[in-house]
Write a protein that holds these residues in place. Structure first.
Motif, PDB file in Angstrom:
ATOM      1  N   TYR A 190       0.843  -1.199   0.000  1.00  0.00           N
ATOM      2  CA  TYR A 190       0.000   0.000   0.000  1.00  0.00           C
ATOM      3  C   TYR A 190       0.869   1.238   0.000  1.00  0.00           C
ATOM      4  CZ  TYR A 190      -3.104   3.653   1.762  1.00  0.00           C
ATOM      5  OH  TYR A 190      -3.800   4.815   1.928  1.00  0.00           O
ATOM      6  N   GLY A 219       0.127   5.324   0.456  1.00  0.00           N
ATOM      7  CA  GLY A 219      -0.899   6.320   0.706  1.00  0.00           C
ATOM      8  C   GLY A 219      -0.436   7.336   1.728  1.00  0.00           C
ATOM      9  N   SER A 234      -9.342  -4.431   4.040  1.00  0.00           N
ATOM     10  CA  SER A 234      -8.731  -3.165   4.441  1.00  0.00           C
ATOM     11  C   SER A 234      -7.492  -2.885   3.598  1.00  0.00           C
ATOM     12  CB  SER A 234      -8.395  -3.201   5.936  1.00  0.00           C
ATOM     13  OG  SER A 234      -7.830  -4.439   6.306  1.00  0.00           O
ATOM     14  N   LEU A 235      -6.935  -1.706   3.751  1.00  0.00           N
ATOM     15  CA  LEU A 235      -5.903  -1.179   2.855  1.00  0.00           C
ATOM     16  C   LEU A 235      -4.728  -2.135   2.662  1.00  0.00           C
ATOM     17  CD1 LEU A 235      -5.792   2.525   4.132  1.00  0.00           C
ATOM     18  CD2 LEU A 235      -7.006   1.623   2.119  1.00  0.00           C
ATOM     19  N   THR A 261     -10.855  -2.160  -1.258  1.00  0.00           N
ATOM     20  CA  THR A 261     -10.278  -1.914   0.065  1.00  0.00           C
ATOM     21  C   THR A 261     -10.679  -0.539   0.582  1.00  0.00           C
ATOM     22  OG1 THR A 261      -8.201  -1.067  -0.876  1.00  0.00           O
ATOM     23  CG2 THR A 261      -8.299  -3.422  -0.341  1.00  0.00           C
ATOM     24  N   ARG A 262     -10.776  -0.457   1.905  1.00  0.00           N
ATOM     25  CA  ARG A 262     -11.105   0.791   2.568  1.00  0.00           C
ATOM     26  C   ARG A 262     -10.272   0.912   3.842  1.00  0.00           C
ATOM     27  NH1 ARG A 262     -13.187   1.412  -1.647  1.00  0.00           N
ATOM     28  NH2 ARG A 262     -15.358   1.981  -2.150  1.00  0.00           N
ATOM     29  N   ASP A 263     -10.051   2.128   4.265  1.00  0.00           N
ATOM     30  CA  ASP A 263      -9.455   2.393   5.572  1.00  0.00           C
ATOM     31  C   ASP A 263     -10.542   2.205   6.626  1.00  0.00           C
ATOM     32  OD1 ASP A 263      -7.666   3.124   7.531  1.00  0.00           O
ATOM     33  OD2 ASP A 263      -7.187   5.088   6.667  1.00  0.00           O
TER      34      ASP A 263
END
Length: 390
Positions: free
Chosen positions: A35, A37, A189-190, A205-207
């Motif tokens: 990831y 970000g 998730s991320l 995916t999400r935080d």
């Protein structure tokens, strides 16, 4: 003789270079970037962390800290005084309905952290694992209980949630089979999309706090818990871990706690902030990593699980993360037996273990009664029934 010595010398040199390269190169090769970000309260730009404290997987003062090689060797040889486990547990496999419509809800524990949730015409799987082992290349702990539903008997799956990338929760073989057959919405998730997508399966995916809409009024919310992640050891915490809330228009939500330690203990209430929880799926096993141990930083045992259930405000709870793969040192059925004693001591009801493969009808949400312990809980938990459990 000189020629032989020369051969030996070159062989030793080759071995030394190989070992050096393995030490220097292999860990970097296995450290993947999943990831990229912005920095947040739980992501430093490189790795994720629990904002409420350390993600320590070892019990304080445990043998793994003092002599890890000795612990691993004794574990592999089976000489570490673990209570015996059965090689095989009988399971009555079920064949679920194609769909469960409306407010009605039927949930089937497939084993470990895998559940089939059927409601509102949707079929949703949590952390699906149908493989015989939980580890890379077919290695790792073996199943003692077959899946409660044969893969061939699964109805069409609409959505899948994957809590993190440990092998007993992220089974790429199963995910690939599901994707090839049904192409469900896979939510995680991320960073976990990078791992899951290696063979083509697409993942959203999400935080923490992010959500994915399945259909109007029904979302999957990625929520906080307290854990860690790795596939190879050196890629530690490159991807995020999470729990999930399935928000529903009527009857109350479903909370899947994933794999978690207790941490600050605030995350169950955070899950409840999305609405009343009709059903909470909470881990109770892999908690005893030393004699008498009740939890470690990344796992909760039955005592803390009962507290998580209370803090979530859930009307009903089903225990998971026990009785499928042997991951720690407690006896096979110690987690559900201890949970039953804990619930009795706390004066709680509604949270218990269910049989693998048994479809369970979940009633719509009704606010749970306030727990009324019969006496001092700590004293109650020193009873012979509790202390006899290994």
């Amino acid at each position: 003789m000189r020629r032989a010595i020369g051969y030996i010398g070159r062989a030793l040199l080759f071995l030394a270079v190989t070992v050096f390269l393995a030490i220097v190169v292999v860990p970097k090769f296995l450290d993947h970037i999943y990831y990229d970000g912005p920095v947040t309260a739980h992501f430093d730009g490189d790795r994720f962390a629990n904002p409420d404290g350390a993600d320590d997987v070892m019990p304080p003062g445990g043998g793994m800290r003092r002599n890890p090689l000795n612990v691993i060797v004794r574990y592999l040889l089976g000489t570490d005084d673990r209570p015996p486990w059965p090689d095989h547990v009988a399971v009555d496999q079920s064949k679920p309905a194609a769909r469960v419509e409306g407010e009605r809800m039927v949930v089937t524990w497939v084993g470990h952290a895998t559940f089939l949730i059927q409601t509102q015409g949707l079929n949703i799987l949590t952390d699906p694992v149908w493989s015989d082992t939980a580890g890379p290349l077919g290695l790792g702990p073996k199943r003692v209980a077959v899946p409660g539903i044969r893969f061939e008997d699964l109805p069409k799956i609409d959505a899948v949630v994957v809590s993190h990338n440990h092998y007993d929760h992220m089974d790429l073989t199963t995910l690939d089979r599901l994707w090839e057959r049904d192409q469900p919405v896979i939510v995680s998730s991320l960073g976990n999309d990078t791992v899951i997508g290696g063979n083509g399966a697409k993942t959203v995916t999400r935080d923490w706090g992010g959500r994915v809409t399945l259909k109007p009024g029904i979302d999957i919310v990625v929520s906080r818990n307290h854990h860690w992640s790795t596939r190879f050891g050196t890629d530690r915490n490159r991807a995020l871990w999470s729990s999930f809330v399935l928000t529903l228009p009527k009857g109350g939500n479903v909370f899947f706690a994933g794999d978690t330690g207790f941490g600050d203990g605030k995350w169950p209430a955070e899950a409840a902030s999305y609405g009343p929880i009709r059903l909470a799926l909470i881990p109770i096993g892999a908690f005893r990593f030393m004699p008498g141990g009740m939890n470690i930083g990344s796992h909760i045992g039955p005592i803390q699980a009962a507290e998580v259930f209370a803090r979530s405000g859930a009307a009903r709870g089903i225990a998971m993360h026990w009785g499928t793969f042997r991951l720690s040192y407690e006896g096979y059925d110690t987690p559900p037996k201890l949970l039953a004693e804990v619930m009795k001591c706390r004066g709680q009801t509604g949270f218990a273990a269910e049989a693998i493969g048994r479809p369970v009808e979940i009633a719509p949400y009704v606010a749970p009664a306030v727990a009324k312990p019969a006496g001092d809980v700590a004293t109650c938990l020193k009873s012979p029934a509790v202390t006899a459990l290994r």
